[in-house]
Design an enzyme around this catalytic site. Sequence first.
Site, PDB file in Angstrom:
ATOM      1  N   ASP A  68       6.639   0.840   0.254  1.00  0.00           N
ATOM      2  CA  ASP A  68       7.582   0.419  -0.789  1.00  0.00           C
ATOM      3  C   ASP A  68       7.205   1.016  -2.141  1.00  0.00           C
ATOM      4  O   ASP A  68       6.102   1.521  -2.338  1.00  0.00           O
ATOM      5  CB  ASP A  68       7.665  -1.114  -0.877  1.00  0.00           C
ATOM      6  N   GLU A 124       4.178  -4.248  -0.789  1.00  0.00           N
ATOM      7  CA  GLU A 124       2.901  -4.302  -1.512  1.00  0.00           C
ATOM      8  C   GLU A 124       3.100  -4.487  -3.003  1.00  0.00           C
ATOM      9  O   GLU A 124       2.231  -5.012  -3.687  1.00  0.00           O
ATOM     10  CB  GLU A 124       2.112  -3.016  -1.251  1.00  0.00           C
TER      11      GLU A 124
END
Lengths: 355, 355
Positions: A68, A124
């Site tokens: 991400d 994350e």
Amino acid sequence: MTHDLLGLTEELCGIPSVSGTEAALADVVEARLRASGGALRIERIGANVVARTDLGRDGRVVLGGHVDTVPANGNQVPRRDGDVLHGLGTADMKGGVAVLLALADDLARGRARFDATIVLYEGEEVADEHNGLRRLFAEAPQLVHGDLAILLEPTGGWVEAGCQGTIHIRATFDGVRAHSARPWMGTNAIHRAASLLERCAEFEAATVDVDSLAYRESLQAVSIAGGVANNVVPDRCVVVVNRRYAPSRSLDDAIDEIAAFCTDAGADHVEVLNASMAAPPNLTNPLIAEMVGVYDLPVRPKLGWTDVARFAAHGIAACNFGPGDPELAHTADERVERATLDACLALLESFLGIT
Amino acid sequence: MTHDLLGLTEELCGIPSVSGTEAALADVVEARLRASGGALRIERIGANVVARTDLGRDGRVVLGGHVDTVPANGNQVPRRDGDVLHGLGTADMKGGVAVLLALADDLARGRARFDATIVLYEGEEVADEHNGLRRLFAEAPQLVHGDLAILLEPTGGWVEAGCQGTIHIRATFDGVRAHSARPWMGTNAIHRAASLLERCAEFEAATVDVDSLAYRESLQAVSIAGGVANNVVPDRCVVVVNRRYAPSRSLDDAIDEIAAFCTDAGADHVEVLNASMAAPPNLTNPLIAEMVGVYDLPVRPKLGWTDVARFAAHGIAACNFGPGDPELAHTADERVERATLDACLALLESFLGIT
């Protein structure tokens, strides 16, 4: 085998994957790993993909990276400029993901001195509850177990050892409402918070040596909110304080310390919003010592929290080592260069004994 | 003529009129004034209704009241308990509106020593731009002109003289963003605001004598907001400060003073959100002196801002005098008693020479 890592990074950056929207990129990553095939065993849980060898080697290295990104900042579309790739996620950390996919390709051939696990995970960059590695440790810990973990967060070619712990605490000050033309009938909660802000501003954070690394701690008010209406003495003021602490300290001690700090400044209520343990640098771990020693890598302490602390909490020595400049992460000017990608891959291929 | 003022107040409270929704109540008020007829001339602009006599008397008294209320606080439905009426708007200020409607009934018969103007207006409890009296002064100043203005805001039988001025100022502190694990790379705007909060908390407001009345000034932070994200050193913190100042001071001087206070505390930007002048107590005005003297009324300074300052700004001496306890305004426990309504009406009938 040669890899066009910059081209692969550009391809990955072309698939938007702001936290919460990683599924499309995870599909591409999974398909690519399955195409590598060979010795790899592939598992997928949510938008998390794990590729492992199981060759019976004496030792397993886990190599991880998140898929991400933070939200775009005018840099959504990747842009090539010779051997430099600009754009969201180039440094943090699709460059690292590209290195991991290339490594997986190598590992598929089944020739390495360690077994290896490639973990590509979601969530994350947001609250811990969304972290894919957290989910994997909870739901399938055998998939992410190993003797050493290397996170390919951008470190600019350094080994960033351990990480500081981080605690967010919410300090609430109470007051009594009154008309602002007659404030002596009430108690101003915002005024009461002044003492905490003053102490935060004056706080002299320590620099703590662990394994000869200097961890510079910090303490910051990161948000404040108070006020009812423009003619009302406010009865509530909420301050969020972020404490970063060195791995010399236990999580419980660090929580007690920051809670006392807020209470001593007059806060009426203190609530821990989140608290993450620190990770020791582990420079004496044989595998980390070998990696640092053989390749003469420069080492510095990691001040921000990373998932190395999650591995540490599960008893797995871990360090950060990845391509890209960490100072550019989360900036509009984020970029990565071909040479740093190639150097990272070459070092990891050598360390893993890939032939 | 006898009036059931408590019954009339209950009827008015039965028609919801939170600021912005006054039209239905204005319809009822207008119809009632038109029914009184006689010497009254009725005008309506928006949800503002004005009823005047024009008998050629030597002097005109304006009597005003707002028809809106603050939002309900579990007290929407009026409740009678003997000679006490509980509920939203009973004290602030439908009791006063009931007195004004009864006075209009009296005035319709054309026998009074002054000409009189009854002004019932919308939008007093919200931002000044919605204030009906403001609109009337702008669009039809001849409708609200007079030699004396009495506002029937709840004063508990006192004359509340003049009013303090009020200024809201927005002080903004700048900083430089950085990761909260490396705060020394940035500047924390919330920490920079600590000095202003400290000074607000320590500020010793003066008590200023004007016409032998003690105006107790004040200075409060009424809101604060800052913060980007929990891992970012914030680059902006905004504090709204409310200053209440005695009518000894000009608006410009008061603005300069509070702006300097914020700038001296380190604010980078200072913006006046709104600023309203104070109104002098005018106790030496012949009409106010007569009213206070003849009826031996107790006098105290008005600390909060009211529309008496708007009349003062237009050169019209004004005071607050109305039924109901001002301390109960805007509280869930708001109420009014029959005796205070009757006493207020009797005094005003006498003062206006209604026979």
